[in-house]
Write a protein that holds these residues in place. Structure first.
Motif, mmCIF file in Angstrom:
data_model
loop_
_atom_site.group_PDB
_atom_site.id
_atom_site.type_symbol
_atom_site.label_atom_id
_atom_site.label_comp_id
_atom_site.label_asym_id
_atom_site.label_seq_id
_atom_site.Cartn_x
_atom_site.Cartn_y
_atom_site.Cartn_z
ATOM 1 N N ARG A 89 0.889 -1.292 0.049
ATOM 2 C CA ARG A 89 -0.048 0.031 -0.001
ATOM 3 C C ARG A 89 1.080 1.368 0.111
ATOM 4 O O ARG A 89 0.397 2.083 -0.757
ATOM 5 N N ALA A 90 1.878 1.194 0.843
ATOM 6 C CA ALA A 90 2.791 2.472 0.823
ATOM 7 C C ALA A 90 3.546 2.575 -0.536
ATOM 8 O O ALA A 90 3.733 3.811 -1.045
ATOM 9 N N GLN A 91 3.787 1.560 -1.286
ATOM 10 C CA GLN A 91 4.397 1.795 -2.727
ATOM 11 C C GLN A 91 3.441 2.213 -3.646
ATOM 12 O O GLN A 91 3.767 3.201 -4.378
ATOM 13 N N ILE A 92 2.197 1.579 -3.285
ATOM 14 C CA ILE A 92 1.082 2.069 -4.346
ATOM 15 C C ILE A 92 0.715 3.690 -4.100
ATOM 16 O O ILE A 92 0.844 4.377 -4.860
ATOM 17 N N ASP A 93 0.770 4.162 -2.891
ATOM 18 C CA ASP A 93 0.695 5.465 -2.649
ATOM 19 C C ASP A 93 1.674 6.252 -3.030
ATOM 20 O O ASP A 93 1.282 7.389 -3.640
ATOM 21 N N MET A 94 3.002 5.977 -3.159
ATOM 22 C CA MET A 94 3.959 6.685 -3.587
ATOM 23 C C MET A 94 3.989 6.942 -5.107
ATOM 24 O O MET A 94 3.967 8.101 -5.645
ATOM 25 N N TYR A 95 3.719 5.843 -5.903
ATOM 26 C CA TYR A 95 3.546 6.030 -7.251
ATOM 27 C C TYR A 95 2.348 6.721 -7.846
ATOM 28 O O TYR A 95 2.185 7.677 -8.582
ATOM 29 N N VAL A 96 1.074 6.674 -6.915
ATOM 30 C CA VAL A 96 -0.055 7.498 -7.289
ATOM 31 C C VAL A 96 0.096 8.904 -6.943
ATOM 32 O O VAL A 96 -0.294 9.910 -7.615
ATOM 33 N N GLU A 97 0.850 9.283 -5.776
ATOM 34 C CA GLU A 97 1.339 10.577 -5.409
ATOM 35 C C GLU A 97 1.936 11.260 -6.374
ATOM 36 O O GLU A 97 2.086 12.589 -7.026
ATOM 37 N N GLY A 98 2.876 10.595 -7.333
ATOM 38 C CA GLY A 98 3.604 11.017 -8.401
ATOM 39 C C GLY A 98 2.800 11.431 -9.461
ATOM 40 O O GLY A 98 2.831 12.393 -9.998
ATOM 41 N N THR A 99 1.774 10.472 -10.032
ATOM 42 C CA THR A 99 1.120 10.537 -11.167
ATOM 43 C C THR A 99 -0.028 11.810 -10.838
ATOM 44 O O THR A 99 -0.183 12.473 -11.596
ATOM 45 N N MET A 100 -0.290 11.922 -9.594
ATOM 46 C CA MET A 100 -1.195 12.935 -9.185
ATOM 47 C C MET A 100 -0.491 14.400 -9.413
ATOM 48 O O MET A 100 -1.172 15.349 -9.908
ATOM 49 N N ASP A 101 0.788 14.501 -9.153
ATOM 50 C CA ASP A 101 1.539 15.706 -9.215
ATOM 51 C C ASP A 101 1.425 16.030 -10.705
ATOM 52 O O ASP A 101 1.260 17.135 -11.017
ATOM 53 N N LEU A 102 2.063 15.102 -11.770
ATOM 54 C CA LEU A 102 2.078 15.194 -12.940
ATOM 55 C C LEU A 102 0.734 15.813 -13.458
ATOM 56 O O LEU A 102 0.349 16.816 -14.140
ATOM 57 N N MET A 103 -0.529 14.862 -13.008
ATOM 58 C CA MET A 103 -1.713 15.057 -13.560
ATOM 59 C C MET A 103 -2.296 16.490 -13.175
ATOM 60 O O MET A 103 -3.194 17.232 -13.853
ATOM 61 N N GLY A 104 -1.793 16.976 -11.853
ATOM 62 C CA GLY A 104 -2.271 18.182 -11.255
ATOM 63 C C GLY A 104 -1.843 19.427 -12.358
ATOM 64 O O GLY A 104 -2.651 20.407 -12.341
ATOM 65 N N MET A 105 -0.614 19.306 -12.783
ATOM 66 C CA MET A 105 -0.197 20.397 -13.692
ATOM 67 C C MET A 105 -1.073 20.249 -14.737
ATOM 68 O O MET A 105 -1.403 21.400 -15.552
ATOM 69 N N ILE A 106 -1.581 19.155 -15.351
ATOM 70 C CA ILE A 106 -2.390 19.190 -16.741
ATOM 71 C C ILE A 106 -3.602 19.779 -16.420
ATOM 72 O O ILE A 106 -4.124 20.126 -17.208
ATOM 73 N N LEU A 107 -4.076 19.450 -15.399
ATOM 74 C CA LEU A 107 -5.469 19.802 -14.863
ATOM 75 C C LEU A 107 -5.578 21.289 -14.639
ATOM 76 O O LEU A 107 -6.670 22.142 -15.059
ATOM 77 N N MET A 108 -4.645 22.148 -14.329
ATOM 78 C CA MET A 108 -4.394 23.610 -14.394
ATOM 79 C C MET A 108 -4.256 24.218 -15.666
ATOM 80 O O MET A 108 -4.686 25.339 -15.969
ATOM 81 N N TYR A 109 -3.667 23.363 -16.840
ATOM 82 C CA TYR A 109 -3.528 24.200 -18.000
ATOM 83 C C TYR A 109 -4.472 24.589 -18.672
ATOM 84 O O TYR A 109 -4.047 25.904 -19.145
ATOM 85 N N PRO A 110 -5.752 24.167 -18.695
ATOM 86 C CA PRO A 110 -6.769 24.996 -19.455
ATOM 87 C C PRO A 110 -7.186 26.073 -18.888
ATOM 88 O O PRO A 110 -7.928 26.969 -19.522
ATOM 89 N N PHE A 111 -6.861 26.272 -17.657
ATOM 90 C CA PHE A 111 -7.265 27.643 -16.942
ATOM 91 C C PHE A 111 -6.259 28.915 -16.967
ATOM 92 O O PHE A 111 -6.215 29.763 -16.303
ATOM 93 N N SER A 112 -5.052 28.447 -17.687
ATOM 94 C CA SER A 112 -4.107 29.333 -18.038
ATOM 95 C C SER A 112 -4.257 30.319 -19.033
ATOM 96 O O SER A 112 -5.015 30.179 -19.862
ATOM 97 N N THR A 113 -3.594 31.498 -19.021
ATOM 98 C CA THR A 113 -3.677 32.472 -20.026
ATOM 99 C C THR A 113 -3.013 31.988 -21.398
ATOM 100 O O THR A 113 -2.256 31.208 -21.152
ATOM 101 N N PRO A 114 -3.452 32.426 -22.496
ATOM 102 C CA PRO A 114 -2.772 32.129 -23.595
ATOM 103 C C PRO A 114 -1.283 32.190 -23.554
ATOM 104 O O PRO A 114 -0.431 31.661 -24.007
ATOM 105 N N GLU A 115 -0.849 33.494 -22.727
ATOM 106 C CA GLU A 115 0.680 33.676 -22.510
ATOM 107 C C GLU A 115 1.267 32.686 -21.495
ATOM 108 O O GLU A 115 2.537 32.396 -22.264
ATOM 109 N N GLN A 116 0.536 32.265 -20.808
ATOM 110 C CA GLN A 116 1.178 30.944 -19.905
ATOM 111 C C GLN A 116 1.260 29.780 -20.612
ATOM 112 O O GLN A 116 2.035 28.888 -20.273
#
Length: 223
Positions: A89-116
């Protein structure tokens, strides 16, 4: 109530999409209610459905579940997708946290300005290919098993596939230098429940567009 989990969120990906993926991977059918107005959102708060005044909301097993990680942990535990012991479970959680960090950046992308957006897109690709994907590539190569943890399909595998597909939408050949991840993507995409979710007509949501962004901002931003 039909007995199916009820998912309340915007009609788009956001933080609910990983929950949809995990339920689908577990073979669990679910219903959806879409929040489209600020009035609907405020009523959920007034009626005591949102513990911290935040979406997503999942109603299942008599619970009103909020906070994305808590919801995902509950589903993973309920449907045996969280490893066979505490170490897994600890291993799974670590891997999940990593993918969540990456996906978090993508989730915010549509809300950025064209310049950003150009700078943010470059950052997403750079971090995916130098920080995140190499970790999963190495893990799969080292233990020589089909899945990330314990040789069994888990929540971590579902999240990794979702993350891979999200990055591929930004750069189609992003896995060119990652043969283990290419093979992993092919394997997991053919898990019957996931294959079904990836087909047209499922409850999987498309990449967010301007209409989705406008709705989210309208609902969440006070006058």
């Amino acid at each position: 109530m039909s007995g199916k989990p009820k998912l309340t969120y915007f009609n788009g990906r956001g933080r609910m999409e990983s929950i949809r993926w995990l339920l689908a991977a577990a073979g669990v059918e679910f219903e959806e209610a879409f929040v489209e107005t600020r009035e609907q959102y405020l009523k959920l708060i007034k009626d005591g459905y949102l513990l911290f005044d935040q979406l997503p909301l999942v109603e299942m097993d008599g619970l009103k579940l909020v906070q994305t990680k808590a919801i995902l942990n509950y589903i993973a535990g309920k449907y045996n997708l969280h490893g066979k012991d505490l170490k897994e479970r600890a291993q799974i959680d670590m891997y999940v946290e990593g993918t969540m960090d990456l996906m978090g950046m993508i989730l915010m992308y549509p809300f950025s300005t064209p310049e950003q957006k150009e700078k943010q897109l470059a950052s997403i690709i750079e971090k995916a290919t130098t920080r995140y994907f190499p970790v999963y590539e190495k893990a799969l190569k080292q233990h020589g098993q089909e899945f990330l943890v314990g040789g069994c399909f888990s929540w971590a595998d579902v999240q990794l596939l979702e993350a891979i597909l999200m990055v591929e939408e930004k750069k189609a050949d992003v896995l060119a230098a990652f043969p283990q991840l290419q093979a992993f993507k092919a394997r997991t995409s053919n898990v019957p429940t996931i294959k079904k979710f990836m087909q047209a007509g499922s409850q999987r949501k498309p990449s967010p567009g301007d209409a989705y962004v406008a709705t989210v901002l309208k609902v969440l931003m006070s006058d």
